[in-house]
Design an enzyme around this catalytic site. Structure first.
Site, short mmCIF file in Angstrom:
data_model
loop_
_atom_site.label_atom_id
_atom_site.label_comp_id
_atom_site.label_asym_id
_atom_site.label_seq_id
_atom_site.Cartn_x
_atom_site.Cartn_y
_atom_site.Cartn_z
N ASP A 19 0.86 -1.18 0.00
CA ASP A 19 0.00 0.00 0.00
C ASP A 19 0.90 1.24 0.00
OD1 ASP A 19 -2.21 1.58 0.11
OD2 ASP A 19 -2.53 1.36 2.26
N ASN A 59 29.62 -35.65 20.25
CA ASN A 59 28.25 -35.25 19.89
C ASN A 59 27.70 -34.16 20.82
OD1 ASN A 59 28.00 -36.97 17.69
ND2 ASN A 59 27.24 -38.68 18.92
N ASP A 69 29.87 -31.12 18.53
CA ASP A 69 28.84 -30.95 17.50
C ASP A 69 27.77 -29.94 17.89
OD1 ASP A 69 30.09 -32.75 15.94
OD2 ASP A 69 28.63 -34.37 16.13
#
Length: 524
Positions: A26, A393, A397
């Site tokens: 708009d 992990n 990680d």
């Protein structure tokens, strides 16, 4: 995103923002400041024009003398105030006894007022529409019949003001001996006397032009949709760079003559839509979507809700937007600013890129572990213990992957074309990168295992080796550290990045501090 005034209501919109190709916006309040000021007028009686405009509005003056209400009507009330006619005094002299509220369909509003034993009606609206309801005109010679020559004079004045990017409103009147019994538009909005016009300026937001240029460089097409007349829309769009050729602008009425199929085939020809109705916005959005374009749509009124809901990314206005519009929107602009949409697109691209970086880092790291352990199992030796794998992990990680999610956006992110919404996470070479990076680290880890055993025992052989296991564990950990830094950019060197990711440095600092020497000892 909220810090940049973009409030995300639906999380999926973040991903969609990254591949936005069309932004339908708009004009009033989004591309402009929504701070109307009357700077020009046409007509022989300025006082009557100002009086009628102020009376035929719902804006009021507060205790401090500031106009409160819809910006356009506030400008008209302030226009009358500057002419020495405060709204409070006008209301006392001309009490309102009837009205036909503004309607976007007919683009007019009428009010009936009592004054000195008689009644007078003021009607304001779009000049081209209002003129069709007039049969007479106020001139220097008094009220005369509205001839074709006078109509052309009014049209020329209207075009002149609109060509200067002014929003033009016209005023007409009608006198009554007694109050009309029926104030329906069809009953009172005819046989009017044309009084004059006001030209209002709504300044362009200073940051919008740069945002439009950024859209262009990012492969995003900005489209302006407004209820203003065509000349005003063209002037503003040309200033902003949305329009390069006036032929790319079209009136909403012409859309009614097109079928959905024709509109879809010609939709790329137009960048500006003027005098649109709410249903036109839905057709425009659907036409772009039919071409496979990811489309964003902004709006603030109740009537905008269908088009916002139809768009891939519905954008509601936080300041002027209605609750209905906000509830159906995917994103809300806290400042009603077009530039905020562009910032949100940039943020969306950054978020999606960071998600891909984290996924690539995790998968390539896990592939390296899987491949290394698989080869060791096939050759019947132990390369890593469960404790090693768990530590890798949990620490090596997970923390860097989370830190990659905080990566700054790359400087050229808005110089690239939007990604295809049909592309998966592994598109653009990510899948290949994951495989070769994982395989490369696996080779290094296996080589480190045998080199560690050779350093201790002086021979290469396939056997369980505490020294080889320590070397493999250290190599795996360090490779993943370097891989995390490598993943700050998919294609660029980290030395070309201007900003540092302190979260990533912090995750690796924690990793190194938690790596106690005993975890690397031969006892493992």
């Amino acid at each position: 995103m909220s810090k940049r005034n973009a409030v995300i209501r639906k999380l999926t919109a973040v991903e969609t923002l990254g591949c936005a190709q069309i932004i339908c916006s708009d004009k009033t309040g989004t591309l402009t400041q929504n701070k109307m000021t009357v700077v020009d007028h046409f007509g022989v009686d300025e006082d009557l024009l100002a009086r009628g405009m102020a009376l035929c509005s719902d804006a009021e003056l507060d205790d401090t003398g500031k106009a409160v209400g819809e910006p356009t009507e506030c400008a008209l009330v302030e226009f009358a105030l500057n002419c020495g006619m405060p709204k409070q005094e006008l209301k006392a002299d001309f009490p309102r006894v009837g009205e036909a509220p503004f309607d976007s369909g007919r683009k007019m509003m009428s009010t009936v007022h009592e004054h000195e034993g008689g009644f007078i009606q003021f009607t304001k609206g779009a000049p081209d529409v209002l003129l069709r309801s007039c049969s007479r005109m106020l001139t220097l010679n008094g009220v005369v019949d509205l001839t074709d020559e006078l109509r052309e004079k009014v049209a020329a004045a209207n075009k002149g003001m609109a060509g200067r990017a002014l929003r033009v409103l016209a005023l007409a009147s009608r006198d009554y001996d007694k109050a009309p019994e029926n104030c329906a538009p069809e009953a009172i909005e005819n046989g009017l006397t044309f009084i004059g016009m006001t030209g209002m300026i709504d300044p362009i937001r200073p940051e919008v032009k740069a945002a439009v240029d950024e859209c262009r460089s990012a492969g995003i097409r900005p489209v302006m949709i407004t209820g203003d007349q065509l000349d005003t829309a063209i002037a503003i769009a040309m200033d902003l760079g949305i329009l390069s050729d006036p032929d790319e602008a079209i009136l909403g009425a012409r859309l009614d003559d097109m079928s959905d199929e024709e509109l879809a085939s010609r939709i790329t020809e137009f960048s500006v839509y003027a005098r649109v109705q709410p249903e036109h916005k839905v057709r425009i959005v659907n036409a772009w979507k039919s071409l496979g374009k990811v489309t964003a749509m902004t709006g603030d009124g109740v009537n905008d809700a269908p088009s916002i809901k139809a768009a891939d990314i519905g954008v509601g206005m936080g300041i002027t937007g209605t609750d209905v519009t906000k509830n159906v929107a995917d994103m809300i602009l806290a400042d009603d600013n077009f530039a905020t949409i562009v910032s949100a697109v940039e943020e969306g691209r950054k978020v999606y890129a960071n998600i891909r970086k984290a996924i690539q880092f995790l998968l390539s790291s896990n592939i390296s572990e899987v491949v290394a352990i698989f080869v060791a199992t096939m050759l019947q030796f132990t390369i890593l213990l469960p404790a090693h794998i768990l530590w890798i992990n949990l620490i090596t990680d997970s923390l860097p992957a989370l830190a990659l999610g905080m990566e700054h956006g790359e400087k050229d992110s808005m110089l690239k074309k939007p990604r295809d919404s049909r592309d998966g996470v592994f598109a653009g070479g990510v899948g290949v990168d994951i495989i070769y990076q994982g395989a490369f680290v696996s080779i290094l880890v296996l080589a480190a295992y045998f080199i560690g055993h050779y350093i201790e025992w002086g021979q290469f052989e396939i056997t369980n080796s505490p020294d080889g296991m320590t070397m493999a564990f250290l190599t795996m950990s360090m490779c993943e550290i370097f891989q995390a830094f490598n993943m700050r950019s998919q294609r660029k060197s980290i030395f070309s990045l201007s900003k540092q990711n302190m979260w990533l440095w912090g995750s690796h600092s924690l990793h190194l501090h938690s790596q106690h020497p005993s975890s690397l000892s031969r006892s493992l």
